[in-house]
Design a protein around this motif. Structure first.
Motif, PDB file in Angstrom:
ATOM      1  N   VAL A 191       0.850  -1.201   0.000  1.00 22.80           N
ATOM      2  CA  VAL A 191       0.000   0.000   0.000  1.00 22.80           C
ATOM      3  C   VAL A 191       0.882   1.247   0.000  1.00 22.80           C
ATOM      4  CG1 VAL A 191      -1.865   1.224   1.148  1.00 22.80           C
ATOM      5  CG2 VAL A 191      -1.810  -1.273   1.207  1.00 22.80           C
ATOM      6  N   GLY A 192       1.999   1.211   0.740  1.00 21.67           N
ATOM      7  CA  GLY A 192       2.918   2.345   0.712  1.00 21.67           C
ATOM      8  C   GLY A 192       3.454   2.608  -0.678  1.00 21.67           C
ATOM      9  N   ALA A 193       3.720   1.536  -1.447  1.00 20.64           N
ATOM     10  CA  ALA A 193       4.189   1.713  -2.817  1.00 20.64           C
ATOM     11  C   ALA A 193       3.117   2.346  -3.690  1.00 20.64           C
ATOM     12  CB  ALA A 193       4.615   0.363  -3.398  1.00 20.64           C
ATOM     13  N   ILE A 194       1.850   2.000  -3.432  1.00 20.92           N
ATOM     14  CA  ILE A 194       0.751   2.608  -4.194  1.00 20.92           C
ATOM     15  C   ILE A 194       0.664   4.102  -3.898  1.00 20.92           C
ATOM     16  CG2 ILE A 194      -1.767   2.656  -4.435  1.00 20.92           C
ATOM     17  CD1 ILE A 194      -1.692  -0.400  -3.959  1.00 20.92           C
ATOM     18  N   VAL A 195       0.822   4.471  -2.615  1.00 18.33           N
ATOM     19  CA  VAL A 195       0.824   5.902  -2.259  1.00 18.33           C
ATOM     20  C   VAL A 195       1.977   6.609  -2.952  1.00 18.33           C
ATOM     21  CG1 VAL A 195       1.079   7.532  -0.347  1.00 18.33           C
ATOM     22  CG2 VAL A 195      -0.308   5.483  -0.041  1.00 18.33           C
ATOM     23  N   ALA A 196       3.142   5.950  -3.008  1.00 18.19           N
ATOM     24  CA  ALA A 196       4.299   6.565  -3.669  1.00 18.19           C
ATOM     25  C   ALA A 196       4.079   6.688  -5.167  1.00 18.19           C
ATOM     26  CB  ALA A 196       5.556   5.735  -3.388  1.00 18.19           C
ATOM     27  N   GLU A 247       7.280 -12.521  -2.933  1.00 18.00           N
ATOM     28  CA  GLU A 247       8.191 -13.423  -3.643  1.00 18.00           C
ATOM     29  C   GLU A 247       9.539 -12.783  -3.955  1.00 18.00           C
ATOM     30  OE1 GLU A 247       5.928 -14.513  -7.059  1.00 18.00           O
ATOM     31  OE2 GLU A 247       4.229 -15.246  -5.846  1.00 18.00           O
ATOM     32  N   GLY A 248       9.700 -11.506  -3.629  1.00 20.16           N
ATOM     33  CA  GLY A 248      10.972 -10.839  -3.850  1.00 20.16           C
ATOM     34  C   GLY A 248      11.284 -10.548  -5.301  1.00 20.16           C
ATOM     35  N   ARG A 249      10.256 -10.269  -6.097  1.00 16.21           N
ATOM     36  CA  ARG A 249      10.468  -9.951  -7.506  1.00 16.21           C
ATOM     37  C   ARG A 249       9.870  -8.595  -7.833  1.00 16.21           C
ATOM     38  NH1 ARG A 249       5.542 -10.731  -9.917  1.00 16.21           N
ATOM     39  NH2 ARG A 249       4.115 -12.178  -8.822  1.00 16.21           N
ATOM     40  N   ALA A 250      10.237  -8.061  -8.994  1.00 14.77           N
ATOM     41  CA  ALA A 250       9.714  -6.765  -9.423  1.00 14.77           C
ATOM     42  C   ALA A 250       8.256  -6.921  -9.874  1.00 14.77           C
ATOM     43  CB  ALA A 250      10.559  -6.205 -10.559  1.00 14.77           C
ATOM     44  N   PRO A 251       7.357  -6.023  -9.471  1.00 13.79           N
ATOM     45  CA  PRO A 251       5.952  -6.132  -9.884  1.00 13.79           C
ATOM     46  C   PRO A 251       5.781  -5.774 -11.359  1.00 13.79           C
ATOM     47  CG  PRO A 251       6.283  -4.129  -8.637  1.00 13.79           C
ATOM     48  CD  PRO A 251       7.579  -4.883  -8.563  1.00 13.79           C
ATOM     49  N   ASP A 252       4.789  -6.383 -11.978  1.00 11.65           N
ATOM     50  CA  ASP A 252       4.481  -6.136 -13.389  1.00 11.65           C
ATOM     51  C   ASP A 252       3.523  -4.954 -13.481  1.00 11.65           C
ATOM     52  OD1 ASP A 252       4.113  -6.305 -16.091  1.00 11.65           O
ATOM     53  OD2 ASP A 252       2.670  -7.962 -15.987  1.00 11.65           O
ATOM     54  N   LEU A 253       4.089  -3.751 -13.335  1.00 14.96           N
ATOM     55  CA  LEU A 253       3.273  -2.540 -13.368  1.00 14.96           C
ATOM     56  C   LEU A 253       3.934  -1.492 -14.246  1.00 14.96           C
ATOM     57  CD1 LEU A 253       2.183  -2.082  -9.621  1.00 14.96           C
ATOM     58  CD2 LEU A 253       0.673  -2.536 -11.557  1.00 14.96           C
ATOM     59  N   ASP A 254       3.133  -0.873 -15.098  1.00 16.79           N
ATOM     60  CA  ASP A 254       3.632   0.237 -15.899  1.00 16.79           C
ATOM     61  C   ASP A 254       3.676   1.494 -15.041  1.00 16.79           C
ATOM     62  OD1 ASP A 254       3.758  -1.387 -18.146  1.00 16.79           O
ATOM     63  OD2 ASP A 254       1.677  -0.957 -18.713  1.00 16.79           O
ATOM     64  N   ALA A 255       4.311   2.539 -15.563  1.00 10.87           N
ATOM     65  CA  ALA A 255       4.322   3.823 -14.870  1.00 10.87           C
ATOM     66  C   ALA A 255       2.886   4.312 -14.696  1.00 10.87           C
ATOM     67  CB  ALA A 255       5.143   4.840 -15.659  1.00 10.87           C
ATOM     68  N   ALA A 256       2.602   4.860 -13.527  1.00 11.50           N
ATOM     69  CA  ALA A 256       1.235   5.280 -13.221  1.00 11.50           C
ATOM     70  C   ALA A 256       0.938   6.638 -13.841  1.00 11.50           C
ATOM     71  CB  ALA A 256       1.036   5.357 -11.708  1.00 11.50           C
ATOM     72  N   SER A 314     -13.899 -11.267  -6.505  1.00  9.97           N
ATOM     73  CA  SER A 314     -12.731 -11.604  -5.702  1.00  9.97           C
ATOM     74  C   SER A 314     -11.503 -11.699  -6.596  1.00  9.97           C
ATOM     75  CB  SER A 314     -12.951 -12.934  -4.980  1.00  9.97           C
ATOM     76  OG  SER A 314     -14.058 -12.852  -4.111  1.00  9.97           O
ATOM     77  N   ARG A 315     -10.319 -11.365  -6.035  1.00  4.27           N
ATOM     78  CA  ARG A 315      -9.073 -11.416  -6.785  1.00  4.27           C
ATOM     79  C   ARG A 315      -8.085 -12.269  -6.015  1.00  4.27           C
ATOM     80  NH1 ARG A 315      -9.060  -5.556  -8.782  1.00  4.27           N
ATOM     81  NH2 ARG A 315     -11.010  -4.751  -7.985  1.00  4.27           N
ATOM     82  N   SER A 316      -7.202 -12.882  -6.754  1.00  4.74           N
ATOM     83  CA  SER A 316      -6.150 -13.676  -6.140  1.00  4.74           C
ATOM     84  C   SER A 316      -4.851 -12.898  -6.190  1.00  4.74           C
ATOM     85  CB  SER A 316      -5.995 -15.009  -6.886  1.00  4.74           C
ATOM     86  OG  SER A 316      -4.924 -15.753  -6.354  1.00  4.74           O
ATOM     87  N   ALA A 317      -4.228 -12.736  -5.019  1.00  6.57           N
ATOM     88  CA  ALA A 317      -2.918 -12.092  -4.913  1.00  6.57           C
ATOM     89  C   ALA A 317      -1.972 -13.076  -4.251  1.00  6.57           C
ATOM     90  CB  ALA A 317      -3.017 -10.799  -4.116  1.00  6.57           C
ATOM     91  N   GLY A 318      -1.350 -13.912  -5.082  1.00 10.30           N
ATOM     92  CA  GLY A 318      -0.517 -14.964  -4.513  1.00 10.30           C
ATOM     93  C   GLY A 318      -1.381 -15.959  -3.759  1.00 10.30           C
ATOM     94  N   ASN A 319      -1.070 -16.196  -2.496  1.00 11.20           N
ATOM     95  CA  ASN A 319      -1.860 -17.141  -1.691  1.00 11.20           C
ATOM     96  C   ASN A 319      -2.953 -16.451  -0.884  1.00 11.20           C
ATOM     97  OD1 ASN A 319      -0.209 -15.774   0.050  1.00 11.20           O
ATOM     98  ND2 ASN A 319       0.326 -17.562   1.294  1.00 11.20           N
ATOM     99  N   ARG A 325      -1.235  -6.974  -7.800  1.00  4.30           N
ATOM    100  CA  ARG A 325       0.044  -7.246  -8.462  1.00  4.30           C
ATOM    101  C   ARG A 325       1.232  -6.987  -7.544  1.00  4.30           C
ATOM    102  NH1 ARG A 325      -0.652  -4.630 -14.540  1.00  4.30           N
ATOM    103  NH2 ARG A 325      -2.653  -5.608 -15.042  1.00  4.30           N
ATOM    104  N   LEU A 326       1.143  -5.957  -6.729  1.00  3.83           N
ATOM    105  CA  LEU A 326       2.283  -5.598  -5.885  1.00  3.83           C
ATOM    106  C   LEU A 326       2.519  -6.602  -4.756  1.00  3.83           C
ATOM    107  CD1 LEU A 326       1.809  -1.739  -5.625  1.00  3.83           C
ATOM    108  CD2 LEU A 326       3.963  -2.869  -6.193  1.00  3.83           C
ATOM    109  N   TYR A 327       1.455  -6.998  -4.081  1.00  5.31           N
ATOM    110  CA  TYR A 327       1.624  -7.831  -2.888  1.00  5.31           C
ATOM    111  C   TYR A 327       2.353  -9.148  -3.180  1.00  5.31           C
ATOM    112  CZ  TYR A 327       0.502 -10.901   1.002  1.00  5.31           C
ATOM    113  OH  TYR A 327       0.584 -11.807   2.033  1.00  5.31           O
ATOM    114  N   PRO A 328       1.886  -9.953  -4.160  1.00 11.98           N
ATOM    115  CA  PRO A 328       2.622 -11.210  -4.387  1.00 11.98           C
ATOM    116  C   PRO A 328       4.050 -10.986  -4.859  1.00 11.98           C
ATOM    117  CG  PRO A 328       0.943 -10.884  -6.067  1.00 11.98           C
ATOM    118  CD  PRO A 328       0.709  -9.854  -5.023  1.00 11.98           C
ATOM    119  N   ALA A 329       4.301  -9.891  -5.594  1.00 12.46           N
ATOM    120  CA  ALA A 329       5.670  -9.621  -6.047  1.00 12.46           C
ATOM    121  C   ALA A 329       6.584  -9.339  -4.859  1.00 12.46           C
ATOM    122  CB  ALA A 329       5.667  -8.442  -7.022  1.00 12.46           C
ATOM    123  N   LEU A 330       6.096  -8.556  -3.896  1.00 14.01           N
ATOM    124  CA  LEU A 330       6.921  -8.246  -2.735  1.00 14.01           C
ATOM    125  C   LEU A 330       7.117  -9.476  -1.848  1.00 14.01           C
ATOM    126  CD1 LEU A 330       5.590  -4.701  -1.754  1.00 14.01           C
ATOM    127  CD2 LEU A 330       7.739  -5.285  -2.873  1.00 14.01           C
TER     128      LEU A 330
END
Length: 832
Positions: free
Chosen positions: A86-91, A204-213, A396-401, A197-202
């Motif tokens: 969520v902090g990354a979304i605010v940023a 799993e320690g990988r970069a999220p698949d997100l374009d510039a906002a 409902s959406r799936s974010a990793g587990n 998209r952000l939560y499962p990436a963080l």
């Protein structure tokens, strides 16, 4: 593929598809503006809609300006990853990091750098079963209200905050709240998409698949560029012409519209059966209309019946993201639409639907123009009724587990005086009217909703019935003049006043600011701001100057309510010493239904959402035929003067109470130390000319009471402490679940300590004391003997302090129900 090759999709008519193609061609013809904002010296101007909201915020907008979202997270949750997500979304989104400050008397936007974002976590104890639908919905409502009441710091940001509530290690609630200056309803969908998209990436320690906002600043720039185009100028001109000459609706107001409206609202709801929905949908298909248009036609027909008018204008909202590059913008991008329909000539419902369809299609064709520009002109129409039909719940959406599910929480925001909301439900849909409580009584709205439901039934059965036949409903058409907000365009030349000079430093500060704002030479302490030529725009100017000079959260409504120098200065001093005059509504409906005498509850130290939820459950067991309203606990600083805080808070609570129920008789129910606030409210109401309200006190010791059987503040030797004969505050209040809430926890201790320092005081009315047996054995009246002037009754309760609402709810409900019936019977006998 060219436009000529395009085939209309099955859900659009040829006419609708042609309109869509024309809009797409116009959008492609635009040259996309740069994504940056017009920042000058680190600041940018507000949009017209933002400036209007900002000024309402200064006048005490409160919870009406908070957007809530409740998300259920099922699965093994990594709380740290969620917080960082969520902090990354605010940023990522500038609008969530934008602050709103004043420069040279005007509000501007200032961008703040990304900073760590905190997610407080609390555990929900065994308070509510998530499978118990009614209790669960009620619990969510009070949690959302509690979060919404916390003010945003507009000058600092961020304008997105959250709280995580742990049900168990695999089940959590995420409560997100955004300010409407920074976001709209569509923004939550964008936030949840990015969270997925952000939560499962963080994790799993990988970069999220997100374009510039895309940024809100880019949205504003593209909108300005589009407005300068021929298409933009044409759409804006169309709205200006379309809205010319709109008359305000003569709604059946129970009270005149106040100068500064309260944000408090009430919601009344009923269901519409599936069979009626099917018939209305069939009519919509026959007329190539939508369900939205059909139900809007019913709402317009009802308003024609209620007001006696035939030129009806109703407001609604659309996303506003129709230009290239706008779809992923988090920000206040929503645009208003006004559906103005002519119902003259006694048309049939079918004819009304056809007129609504054409008006709606025309409005959609011009939906990109910011209607605030057209409404900002002098003499602009007052749109006082709204219509909304939210879409189906997000899947409902799936974010990793973790499974993310957005929960439905009844919206109580009221952008207009009267708001119809239609929502899909299993087996049909629900009709709701959300209204402003300082203008309408609940009975008025309930009767109106009943007429709305029956009108739709009649229209579904016979769409060729004329308006005059549809209006043959129980209840006569009403209507009362709506006060217009007159805004003088120039300041009148005024003579100097010769009133009494200011006596205090605060009065002197107020007088100085008024002299500059009003252009007069002298201002006395008894002079009235509005008698000197003040109006709503000058209120905002004067309040902004005083807020900056005194460094206090002064609100415009304080000036409207206390317009003299001396009165306004007293309000400011009350605020300085801990009053709740910041304008945030404190009163919420615990059990809004019923026609019996209302009860107003003042909880104890932990008067937050969790405490009010427990009292709401009690209110429902007492009876669904009796309205019950509760006050959120007023914040308090530990070093404020107790007596001044008590009087200031009681004054604010009484204003909220009178907005809900203008005249008595009143019933006040004080819980624990909240009883002292109820007593102060009762004394104030009595001083204002009302009969002293009957007080019902739950485990409230009078300040002169002896110590209870619990551990006393006196030493073992029996010597007195500085607390002496003051009110003792128990260690826990209203049950132990409050400890799960950081808001409740922060309220309890300071309020209890403060109220324990209140000096003894007599009460001119009747008092009924409900108390536990342990306390009554130590003092049979808890100090109230001889204090209640009219009468004192005492009843023992099962259980101990803090356990009534947890372990003995049914027994307490029986006692309270019988007591309320006795009070009503006594009042009827006295009236005879």
């Amino acid at each position: 593929m060219t436009d000529a090759d395009a085939v209309p999709p099955p859900h659009l008519s040829t006419e609708q598809f042609a309109r869509a193609l024309a809009r797409a061609r116009a959008a492609r013809a635009l040259v996309d503006a740069p994504t940056g904002d017009n920042w000058t010296d680190g600041a940018a101007p507000l949009t017209p809609a933002q400036e209007r909201i900002w000024r309402r915020e200064q006048a005490g907008g409160g919870p009406a300006h908070a957007l809530p979202c409740v998300v259920r997270l099922r699965g093994r949750l990594d709380v740290a990853a969620l917080e960082r997500s969520v902090g990354a979304i605010v940023a990522r989104h500038e609008s969530l990091r934008t602050a709103f400050v004043e420069r040279d008397g005007r509000p501007v936007r200032e961008l703040r750098d990304p900073a760590p974002w905190a997610l407080p976590v609390a555990t929900i104890k065994a308070q509510v079963d998530p499978t118990a639908t009614d209790d669960w919905a009620l619990y969510l409502r009070f949690r959302v209200l509690e979060e919404a009441r916390e003010p945003f710091d507009l000058a600092r940001g961020p304008l997105l905050r959250g709280r995580l509530l742990r049900i168990d290690p695999n089940d959590h609630l995420l409560v997100l709240t955004m300010h409407v200056l920074a976001a709209d309803e569509r923004s939550f969908q964008i936030v949840l998409d990015e969270l997925t998209r952000l939560y499962p990436a963080l994790v799993e320690g990988r970069a999220p698949d997100l374009d510039a906002a895309p940024q809100f600043g880019g949205f504003v720039a593209r909108q300005r560029r589009w407005l300068a185009s021929d298409d933009g100028a044409r759409q804006l001109a169309w709205w200006t012409e379309r809205l010319a000459g709109v008359e305000p609706l003569w709604l059946p107001l129970d009270r005149a519209r106040p100068a500064i409206p309260s944000a408090a609202t009430a919601r009344v709801e009923c269901g519409v059966p599936a069979a009626t929905v099917e018939r209305l949908d069939r009519l919509a298909r026959d007329e190539r209309a939508t369900r939205f248009m059909t139900l809007l036609a019913g709402w317009l027909a009802l308003l024609a019946h209620e007001t006696g008018q035939r030129d009806i204008a109703v407001g609604s909202s659309v996303s506003g993201r129709g230009r290239p590059g706008d779809h992923g913008v988090v920000g206040p991008c929503a645009n208003s639409l006004v559906f103005r329909v002519d119902l003259d000539g006694d048309p049939t419902f079918r004819t009304i639907l056809r007129r609504v369809r054409q008006v709606a299609l025309d409005a959609y064709d011009h939906r990109l123009a910011p209607i605030d520009r057209a409404l900002a002109a002098p003499g602009a129409p007052i749109v006082s009724a709204g219509f909304a039909m939210p879409g189906p719940p997000d899947p409902s959406r799936s974010a990793g587990n973790v499974i993310i599910e957005r929960l439905a929480v009844a919206a109580d925001r009221a952008p207009f005086d009267l708001n119809a909301i239609v929502e899909e439900r299993p087996g049909g849909f629900s009709l709701a009217i959300v209204s402003a409580v300082d203008r309408f009584d609940r009975a008025t709205i309930a009767a109106m909703l009943d007429r709305f439901a029956r009108l739709l039934e009649m229209a579904a059965d016979d769409p060729d019935r004329r308006l005059s036949g549809l209006a043959a409903l129980t209840g006569a058409p009403g209507g009362s003049a709506i006060d217009r907000d007159e805004r003088p365009t120039s300041r009148p030349a005024l003579p100097a006043t010769l009133g009494t000079a200011p006596r205090t430093p605060t009065e002197a500060a107020v007088a100085s600011v008024w002299r500059a704002a009003l252009g007069v030479d002298r201002v006395g302490r008894d002079d009235d701001f509005f008698d000197l030529g003040g109006h709503s725009l000058l209120v905002a100017e004067a309040v902004a100057r005083l807020r900056a000079d005194l460094q206090l959260p002064i609100q415009a409504r304080m000036l409207f309510e206390s317009p003299t120098v001396a009165g306004f200065a007293r309000r400011i001093d009350d605020l300085r010493h801990g009053g709740v005059s910041a304008g945030t509504p404190a009163l919420v409906a615990l059990q809004p239904a019923g026609e019996r005498r209302s009860v107003f509850l003042v909880p104890g130290g932990a008067g937050g959402g969790a405490a009010l939820f427990r009292f709401a459950k009690l209110a429902r067991q007492v009876g669904l035929d009796r309205p019950c309203f509760g006050f959120f606990a007023a914040p308090v600083d530990a070093d404020v003067d107790p007596e001044r805080w008590l009087e200031a808070t009681a004054a604010d609570y009484v204003r909220e109470l009178r907005a809900r129920q203008p005249v008595g008789p009143f019933l006040l129910f004080g819980g624990c130390v909240g009883g002292m606030l109820a007593l102060a409210m009762g004394r104030r109401l009595h001083a204002e000319g009302e009969a002293a309200p009957h007080l019902i006190l739950l485990d409230t010791r009078h300040p002169a009471a002896k110590p209870s059987g619990q551990r006393s503040r006196r030493g073992r030797s029996g010597g007195s402490s500085p607390a002496g004969n003051r009110l003792e505050a128990p260690a826990a209040d209203d049950g132990d679940e409050a400890a799960a809430s950081g808001l409740d926890q922060g309220l309890r201790a300071p309020r209890a300590r403060l109220l324990s320092r209140i000096a003894p005081v007599a009460y001119p009315g009747r008092v009924t004391l409900l108390a536990n047996s342990t306390w009554l054995r130590a003092d049979p009246t808890l100090g109230w003997d001889g204090v209640a002037a009219a009468a004192l009754a005492v009843r023992a309760l099962p259980g101990q302090h803090g356990t009534y609402l947890r372990d003995h709810t049914a027994a307490l409900a029986d006692i309270v129900r019988s007591l309320l019936e006795e009070i009503e019977a006594d009042a009827e006998r006295a009236a005879r």
